[in-house]
Each structure stands twice: as structure tokens, then as C-alpha cells.
Design a protein around this motif. Structure first.
Motif: not given
Length: 218
Positions: A51-66
Motif C-alpha cells: 500500500t505504501d509503495m503504491a501510494a508513493a508511486q501514485t504521488l510521484g506520478d501526480t507530481l510529475l504530471r503537475a
């Protein structure tokens, strides 16, 4: 062995077996619960890691898109809408928001984002120090000399992650106040520090020369 002895042995064995089964019926649930706890704990740890890994990946993808959006203002707005899953991740998001706001020319909003990090006691000390240093640099002459010196002195304390950068800014403040001798002494202390980076040593050395000082031979 006589038939009597054999009979007694068989009876004793049956009694022991009955006692064992009785104990298992009475206390066997403890072992079952223990096994379930071990298996359940291992499964929970794996689930939490995933769960933590998935959350970190999701956050990273969101930051990159922004950050890939066209224009600093658009990126800053997208970053400001992100709610990280934990406080430390949110601190990093706020630092990115501050950088994009500054790049977009909105220093007031950048300062607010930095202050949220600097004032958040749950953030790592190094991140809070970085936010405080950026606040001082961002404010420039809009912050009084006394306040700048006070903030920088706190950052320059022994063991601080950005103590040498804070010392460099204190030297610049000395120069602004006309105290060239103090600035040169501070700059010399910087270049002789074991933790100084090549870039900082180069800047400090050049500034010493510009101020009319001499670099000690090493």
C-alpha cells in the motif's frame, strides 16, 4: 514382561493419551490463535508495504504530471491541489509549490508554502531548515537585518544541515552592514570547514579576494 505388566503399560499409555487429548481440547485454541496471529501479522505487513509503495508511486506520478504542465503558474496550481497521504510527503509537496510559485512571480504564495513547512514540527529537521533558509533568501531586504541575522544564526548552529550556506548568507549580511573584516573571517571559516562543498569553497574564496582579503595557504 508379564501379561500384567504389559496390561499396566497399555493402560498407562492410554491414560497419558487421554490427558494429552484433553489438554489439546482445552488449550489447543491458543496454538491456533498464535498461528493465525503470526500469519495475519505477516500478511498485514506485506499489505502495508504494498500500500505504501503504491501510494508513493501514485504521488510521484501526480507530481510529475503537475510539473510537466505548461507554465509555472499552472504547475503551482496543480501542485497546491495535491493532498499527500502523510505529513512528510505533504512537506515535499509544499516545497515544490513554493518553487513553482516563486518561478511564476508569486513570492507571497511561495513564502506561505515555505512557512507551512518551516512551522510544521512533524517535518524532518533538515526539511524545516531548508524551508527557513529559502524564506530568508526569498524575503531579502524585505526582512529586517536583525530578523535575517537571527534566523540565519539559528540555521548556522553546529550540526545543522545547511549551516555553511547560512554562514555564507551571514557573511553577505556582514558585507551589507559594512563589516568587511567580520565577513572575511566568516568566509575563511567556511573554506576551512571539512564539510564545505567545492562550489561553496569557490564562491567564498572569490568573495574573500573581492573584499581585499588573502586566502590562507593550505
Amino acid at each position: 514382561m508379564s501379561e500384567t505388566d504389559s496390561f499396566i503399560e497399555e493402560v498407562s499409555e492410554e491414560v497419558r493419551r487421554d490427558k494429552l487429548f484433553g489438554l489439546m481440547r482445552k488449550y489447543g485454541w491458543i496454538g491456533i490463535v498464535a498461528v493465525l496471529l503470526v500469519v495475519g501479522g505477516a500478511a498485514y505487513n506485506e499489505w502495508r508495504k504494498a500500500t505504501d509503495m503504491a501510494a508513493a508511486q501514485t504521488l510521484g506520478d501526480t507530481l510529475l504530471r503537475a510539473l510537466e504542465l505548461d507554465g509555472d503558474a499552472a504547475s503551482a496550481a496543480a501542485l497546491a491541489r495535491i493532498n499527500a497521504v502523510d505529513g512528510q510527503s505533504q512537506g515535499l509537496v509544499n516545497m515544490l509549490v513554493a518553487a513553482q510559485k516563486h518561478a511564476a512571480g508569486d513570492d507571497a504564495s511561495a513564502a506561505k508554502a515555505l512557512k507551512r513547512v518551516a512551522d510544521d514540527a512533524t517535518q524532518p529537521g533538515a526539511l524545516r531548515d531548508l524551508a527557513q533558509l529559502k524564506l530568508v533568501l526569498l524575503a531579502g531586504n524585505d526582512m529586517s537585518a536583525d530578523e535575517r541575522r537571527s534566523n540565519l544564526a539559528g540555521l548556522a548552529k553546529a550540526g545543522g544541515a545547511y549551516r555553511l550556506l547560512a554562514e555564507e548568507q551571514l557573511a553577505m549580511l556582514d558585507i551589507d552592514e559594512g563589516n568587511t573584516e567580520a565577513a572575511i573571517m566568516r568566509l575563511k571559516d567556511i573554506i576551512s570547514d571539512v564539510d564545505v562543498t567545492a562550489g561553496l569553497r569557490g564562491r567564498a574564496s572569490q568573495l574573500i579576494v573581492v573584499l581585499g582579503g588573502e586566502i590562507d595557504a593550505s
